[in-house]
Design a protein around this motif. Structure first.
Motif, PDB file in Angstrom:
ATOM      1  N   GLY A   1      -9.413  -2.822   4.358  1.00 48.53           N
ATOM      2  CA  GLY A   1     -10.192  -2.240   5.449  1.00 48.53           C
ATOM      3  C   GLY A   1      -9.551  -1.020   6.076  1.00 48.53           C
ATOM      4  N   GLN A   2      -8.723  -0.303   5.315  1.00 51.02           N
ATOM      5  CA  GLN A   2      -8.000   0.868   5.823  1.00 51.02           C
ATOM      6  C   GLN A   2      -8.746   2.128   5.403  1.00 51.02           C
ATOM      7  OE1 GLN A   2      -3.568  -1.173   5.988  1.00 51.02           O
ATOM      8  NE2 GLN A   2      -3.981   0.247   4.319  1.00 51.02           N
ATOM      9  N   ARG A   3      -9.752   2.482   6.197  1.00 53.65           N
ATOM     10  CA  ARG A   3     -10.678   3.541   5.810  1.00 53.65           C
ATOM     11  C   ARG A   3     -10.009   4.911   5.704  1.00 53.65           C
ATOM     12  NH1 ARG A   3     -15.131   2.809  10.298  1.00 53.65           N
ATOM     13  NH2 ARG A   3     -15.936   4.725   9.380  1.00 53.65           N
TER      14      ARG A   3
ATOM     15  N   GLU B   1       0.806  -1.219   0.000  1.00 56.06           N
ATOM     16  CA  GLU B   1       0.000   0.000   0.000  1.00 56.06           C
ATOM     17  C   GLU B   1       0.841   1.271   0.000  1.00 56.06           C
ATOM     18  OE1 GLU B   1      -1.652   3.401   1.971  1.00 56.06           O
ATOM     19  OE2 GLU B   1      -0.837   1.851   3.279  1.00 56.06           O
TER      20      GLU B   1
ATOM     21  N   ASN C   1      -6.818  -0.333  -0.578  1.00 54.12           N
ATOM     22  CA  ASN C   1      -7.089   0.055   0.806  1.00 54.12           C
ATOM     23  C   ASN C   1      -8.488  -0.347   1.249  1.00 54.12           C
ATOM     24  OD1 ASN C   1      -4.822   1.613   2.197  1.00 54.12           O
ATOM     25  ND2 ASN C   1      -4.840   2.564   0.174  1.00 54.12           N
ATOM     26  N   GLU C   2      -9.423  -0.312   0.334  1.00 51.66           N
ATOM     27  CA  GLU C   2     -10.768  -0.796   0.669  1.00 51.66           C
ATOM     28  C   GLU C   2     -10.725  -2.283   0.985  1.00 51.66           C
ATOM     29  OE1 GLU C   2     -13.692   2.306  -1.768  1.00 51.66           O
ATOM     30  OE2 GLU C   2     -13.015   0.452  -2.756  1.00 51.66           O
TER      31      GLU C   2
ATOM     32  N   TYR D   1      -8.672   9.427  -1.820  1.00 57.03           N
ATOM     33  CA  TYR D   1      -9.757  10.168  -2.473  1.00 57.03           C
ATOM     34  C   TYR D   1      -9.426  11.662  -2.531  1.00 57.03           C
ATOM     35  CZ  TYR D   1     -13.382   6.694  -3.427  1.00 57.03           C
ATOM     36  OH  TYR D   1     -14.110   5.661  -3.972  1.00 57.03           O
TER      37      TYR D   1
ATOM     38  N   ILE E   1      -6.992   3.093  -3.929  1.00 60.06           N
ATOM     39  CA  ILE E   1      -8.269   3.119  -3.208  1.00 60.06           C
ATOM     40  C   ILE E   1      -8.841   1.713  -3.116  1.00 60.06           C
ATOM     41  CG2 ILE E   1     -10.692   3.851  -3.397  1.00 60.06           C
ATOM     42  CD1 ILE E   1      -9.549   6.526  -4.564  1.00 60.06           C
ATOM     43  N   GLU E   2      -8.820   0.996  -4.229  1.00 61.82           N
ATOM     44  CA  GLU E   2      -9.357  -0.367  -4.235  1.00 61.82           C
ATOM     45  C   GLU E   2      -8.572  -1.268  -3.284  1.00 61.82           C
ATOM     46  OE1 GLU E   2      -9.138  -1.339  -8.344  1.00 61.82           O
ATOM     47  OE2 GLU E   2     -10.967  -0.243  -8.877  1.00 61.82           O
TER      48      GLU E   2
ATOM     49  N   VAL F   1      -8.060   5.121   2.554  1.00 62.26           N
ATOM     50  CA  VAL F   1      -8.999   5.298   1.444  1.00 62.26           C
ATOM     51  C   VAL F   1      -9.358   6.771   1.312  1.00 62.26           C
ATOM     52  CG1 VAL F   1     -11.357   4.845   0.647  1.00 62.26           C
ATOM     53  CG2 VAL F   1      -9.961   2.970   1.532  1.00 62.26           C
ATOM     54  N   HIS F   2      -9.665   7.381   2.441  1.00 60.95           N
ATOM     55  CA  HIS F   2     -10.022   8.805   2.426  1.00 60.95           C
ATOM     56  C   HIS F   2      -8.889   9.653   1.867  1.00 60.95           C
ATOM     57  CE1 HIS F   2     -11.418  12.737   3.676  1.00 60.95           C
ATOM     58  NE2 HIS F   2     -10.234  12.906   4.244  1.00 60.95           N
TER      59      HIS F   2
ATOM     60  N   ARG G   1     -16.763  13.073   4.925  1.00 68.81           N
ATOM     61  CA  ARG G   1     -16.070  12.032   5.690  1.00 68.81           C
ATOM     62  C   ARG G   1     -15.269  12.616   6.842  1.00 68.81           C
ATOM     63  NH1 ARG G   1     -15.306   9.748   0.716  1.00 68.81           N
ATOM     64  NH2 ARG G   1     -13.274  10.748   0.505  1.00 68.81           N
TER      65      ARG G   1
END
Length: 251
Positions: free
Chosen positions: A122-124, A88, A118-119, A131, A115-116, A127-128, A157
């Motif tokens: 489960g690393q929210r 990552e 990290n999703e 974005y 993003i995909e 992901v943010h 978010r």
């Protein structure tokens, strides 16, 4: 030392915090020590962490070739280890290299892939963050409406999740959005807000975001003139979160 053990995590946290403060010399000392120890132990986690930290410093100094080389080395180690979680951070740096070099099409592809990943992990919060980076990339590609949709989602978010440390990065995106729309006065105000937000945290921007902020600063100063820019900047530096971005924290 391991990337997943207690001591290893403390080392990485120290490097991360030092980088946020702009203490690149300390980051490099930590990273080199971690890399040497991890190589001696044939331990991939620490190798990836050390290389990643060094790559981020290379980004900050503008040495994109070195940053890419370090990140690719880290990525090869991660892939060989069969641990997608280790992929990552190197992939994040490679996306930043593309963005800072002006290859926004590749940057978008890499941020979407990040993003995909990290999703899936489960690393929210990661992901943010990606974005946010995608928002600015879409803006450079001329996709202003898509960038605004992403920006508004980022604001939501941050408010919903309580990502207080992310506030200055929203300021950068807001300033860039204003500049793209020709509103140099609001861009200047958002730069003032952003600079103060970073100062309040005792931090400096990440390299790619620092480059974005510098570009908007030049654009707004050129558009307004130095005196008007300074006035609008001072106004923005007094704004709170609700006034600048319309965000309130959950109670």
């Amino acid at each position: 030392m391991t990337g997943k053990g207690g001591h290893g995590l403390l080392v990485e946290d120290d490097a991360h915090d030092s980088f946020r403060r702009g203490d690149d010399a300390r980051v490099l000392r930590i990273a080199r020590s971690q890399l040497e120890s991890a190589r001696s132990a044939n331990e991939p986690d620490g190798q990836v962490a050390g290389l990643y930290a060094m790559a981020r410093v290379a980004l900050r100094t503008g040495d994109l070739v070195r940053a890419e080389d370090l990140a690719n080395t880290a990525l090869r180690i991660a892939v060989a280890a069969g641990n997608r979680r280790l992929e990552e951070r190197p992939r994040h740096v490679l996306a930043a290299v593309a963005r800072m070099s002006g290859d926004y099409v590749t940057a978008r592809e890499r941020y979407v892939a990040s993003i995909e990943l990290n999703e899936a992990l489960g690393q929210r919060e990661a992901v943010h963050g990606e974005y946010h980076n995608l928002t600015l990339t879409e803006l450079h590609l001329g996709n202003v409406e898509r960038a605004r949709e992403l920006f508004e989602a980022c604001c939501d978010r941050v408010s919903r999740e309580g990502y207080r440390h992310f506030v200055p990065y929203l300021g950068i995106a807001a300033a860039a959005m204003a500049a793209a729309e020709g509103d140099h006065a609001n861009a200047a105000r958002m730069i003032g807000f952003t600079d103060r937000a970073f100062s309040d945290l005792g931090q400096v921007p990440d390299p790619d975001d620092a480059a974005e902020l510098d570009a908007v600063r030049v654009s707004a100063t050129t558009g307004l003139g130095a005196s008007r820019f300074a006035s609008e900047y001072e106004t923005g530096s007094t704004w709170n979160l609700a006034r600048s971005l319309g965000i309130t924290w959950p109670t």
